[in-house]
Write an enzyme that holds these catalytic residues in place. Structure first.
Site, PDB file in Angstrom:
ATOM      1  N   ASP A 159      48.344   6.230  50.089  1.00 29.12           N
ATOM      2  CA  ASP A 159      49.645   5.557  49.947  1.00 29.12           C
ATOM      3  C   ASP A 159      49.855   5.015  48.544  1.00 29.12           C
ATOM      4  O   ASP A 159      48.958   4.400  47.962  1.00 29.12           O
ATOM      5  CB  ASP A 159      49.717   4.358  50.900  1.00 29.12           C
ATOM      6  CG  ASP A 159      49.770   4.786  52.349  1.00 29.12           C
ATOM      7  OD1 ASP A 159      49.755   5.996  52.625  1.00 29.12           O
ATOM      8  OD2 ASP A 159      49.823   3.874  53.194  1.00 29.12           O
ATOM      9  N   ASP A 217      53.362  10.575  61.001  1.00 28.11           N
ATOM     10  CA  ASP A 217      52.108  10.091  60.432  1.00 28.11           C
ATOM     11  C   ASP A 217      50.924  10.549  61.286  1.00 28.11           C
ATOM     12  O   ASP A 217      51.121  11.183  62.335  1.00 28.11           O
ATOM     13  CB  ASP A 217      52.178   8.554  60.320  1.00 28.11           C
ATOM     14  CG  ASP A 217      51.450   8.041  59.095  1.00 28.11           C
ATOM     15  OD1 ASP A 217      50.495   8.709  58.645  1.00 28.11           O
ATOM     16  OD2 ASP A 217      51.818   6.966  58.592  1.00 28.11           O
TER      17      ASP A 217
HETATM   18  C1  GLA Z   1      50.582   5.126  56.561  1.00 30.26           C
HETATM   19  C2  GLA Z   1      51.502   5.961  55.696  1.00 30.26           C
HETATM   20  C3  GLA Z   1      52.496   5.077  54.965  1.00 30.26           C
HETATM   21  C4  GLA Z   1      53.301   4.284  55.960  1.00 30.26           C
HETATM   22  C5  GLA Z   1      52.360   3.486  56.868  1.00 30.26           C
HETATM   23  C6  GLA Z   1      53.103   2.823  58.015  1.00 30.26           C
HETATM   24  O1  GLA Z   1      49.757   4.316  55.791  1.00 30.26           O
HETATM   25  O2  GLA Z   1      50.779   6.746  54.782  1.00 30.26           O
HETATM   26  O3  GLA Z   1      53.357   5.851  54.144  1.00 30.26           O
HETATM   27  O4  GLA Z   1      54.102   5.144  56.715  1.00 30.26           O
HETATM   28  O5  GLA Z   1      51.358   4.315  57.434  1.00 30.26           O
HETATM   29  O6  GLA Z   1      52.269   2.117  58.857  1.00 30.26           O
END
Ligand code: GLA
Length: 401
Positions: free
Chosen positions: A214, A157
């Site tokens: 997300d 990430d």
């Molecule tokens: C980000 C990512 C998600 C998830 C969260 C975890 O928002 O895009 O897919 O992995 O972090 O904290």
């Protein structure tokens, strides 16, 4: 600190700037914790839902016993919130011992003994998005730790870092993953964090990459992702192919937010968009009709087509969109007719294969995409009529005569 390291490696002529692990020849399939289980760490209050080895083992058991593995789902991916907040004295990241009492190497062995693979989550910055240790300044040690544990996939990430660092840091982690000698599928969130992503470089370094926000448990969320992929403003679609796929985020079938028709849309569109199929749901509690969609071999065959070409939006008229995806053998296509409208009745879409962009002068034999049932034979100019439910989809496969 790591910038200095890159320069040193470049001067020595050993810089590896390509993802050369041989993985993700077709979009990866499996299960991932985030969308459904988030950062639940309280196993006393929520023993069945907390991020723990028992959750991942339970889902692995389901992949095997309920037929998911047989149709291609193979990765069990741990997302955020698995480690302790502090590294150990040697700088190594430590799985939370109360939630992962057997340790990660043991969990990886468990997955491997079932013919599955184990994925893990890290972050390119100083902290993960959930506030756990990030890999900045620890990339070498983290890559080696993951390889030593027997990890098969890493989602890296991009929270808690300086935007200027992505272009250096993501390739650097790929270098360290390669250096371990263990093939580890590399999922980068890099393009989701930068303006005007350099997709060529991203594809050179990552197997799959997130490029949009997300997914949430809602139709609005699914719609906005499809819109982003349809617009393809940064021209990312063309970088999909064996070894490289755009990742529009997890499959949410089996959760709370989608109607049956909307579930059909997500599965069919993720097939047309050559997207990873990483379910995030409770496999202990999936309705039969949803399970049938998740296990649908015709959809999975489209998703896993060996050419790996990502489908594109061919037309957009009001709420109706037509998409197509070239399949193998060359000349075959998947066609999706999508109704994003919410009027109560089905839309009657009257088009032609020629309008959709098909060109075989001899016409096509068309089958229904979910069932494989024969629809008929069509010339390029024949009326091709489709009834599409509100927030629903019709999917077809057209093979040249
Ligand atoms: C980000 C990512 C998600 C998830 C969260 C975890 O928002 O895009 O897919 O992995 O972090 O904290």
């Amino acid at each position: 600190m790591y910038v200095v390291f890159v320069v040193a490696l470049t001067c020595l002529g050993v810089w590896v700037d390509a993802v050369n692990n041989g993985l993700a020849r077709t979009p990866p399939m499996g299960w991932m914790s985030w969308q459904r289980y988030r950062c639940i760490t309280d196993c006393v209050q929520q023993p069945d839902n907390c991020i723990s080895e028992s959750l991942f083992k339970r889902m692995a058991d389901r992949l095997v016993s309920d037929g998911y593995k047989d149709v291609g789902y193979e990765y069990i991916n741990i997302d955020d919130c698995w480690p302790l907040k502090d590294r150990d004295a040697e700088g190594k990241i430590v799985p939370d011992p109360t939630r992962f009492p057997s340790g990660m190497a043991d969990l990886a062995k468990y997955m491997h003994s079932k013919g599955l693979k184990l994925g893990i989550y890290g972050d390119f910055g100083t902290l993960t998005c959930g506030g756990y240790p990030g890999s900045k300044f620890y990339m070498d040690v983290d890559a080696q730790t993951f390889a030593d544990w027997g990890i098969d996939s890493l989602k890296l990430d991009g929270c808690y870092t300086n935007p200027d660092d992505y272009a250096t840091g993501y390739p650097l982690m790929e270098f360290f993953l390669n250096k371990t000698g263990r093939p580890i599928l590399y999922s980068c969130s890099w393009p989701a964090y930068v303006k005007d992503p350099d997709y060529k470089t991203i594809a050179d370094n990552c197997n799959i990459w997130r490029n949009y926000g997300d997914i949430q448990d809602s139709w609005d969320s699914v719609k906005s992702i499809i819109g982003f992929y349809g617009d393809d403003t940064d021209n990312f679609t063309k970088f999909a192919g064996p070894g490289n796929f755009n990742d529009p985020d997890m499959i949410i079938l089996g959760n709370f937010g989608l109607s049956y028709d909307q579930q059909r849309v997500q599965m069919a569109m993720w097939a047309v968009m050559a997207s990873p199929l990483l379910m995030s749901n409770n496999l202990d509690d999936i309705r039969p009709e949803t399970k049938d969609l998740l296990l649908n071999k015709n959809l999975i065959a489209i998703n896993q087509d060996p050419l790996g070409i990502q489908g594109t939006r061919k037309s957009q008229t009001g709420n109706i969109e037509i998409w197509s995806r070239p399949l193998s053998p060359v000349g075959k296509f998947a066609i999706a007719i999508l109704n994003l409208g919410e009027a109560g009745c089905a839309a009657i879409v009257n088009t032609t294969l020629s309008y959709i962009g098909l060109t075989n002068q001899g016409g096509y034999k068309v089958t229904e995409g979910f069932t494989g049932a024969v629809v008929g034979t069509f010339s390029l100019s024949d009326h091709f009529v489709s009834n599409v439910n509100p927030s629903g989809i019709q999917l077809y496969v057209a093979s040249p005569n």
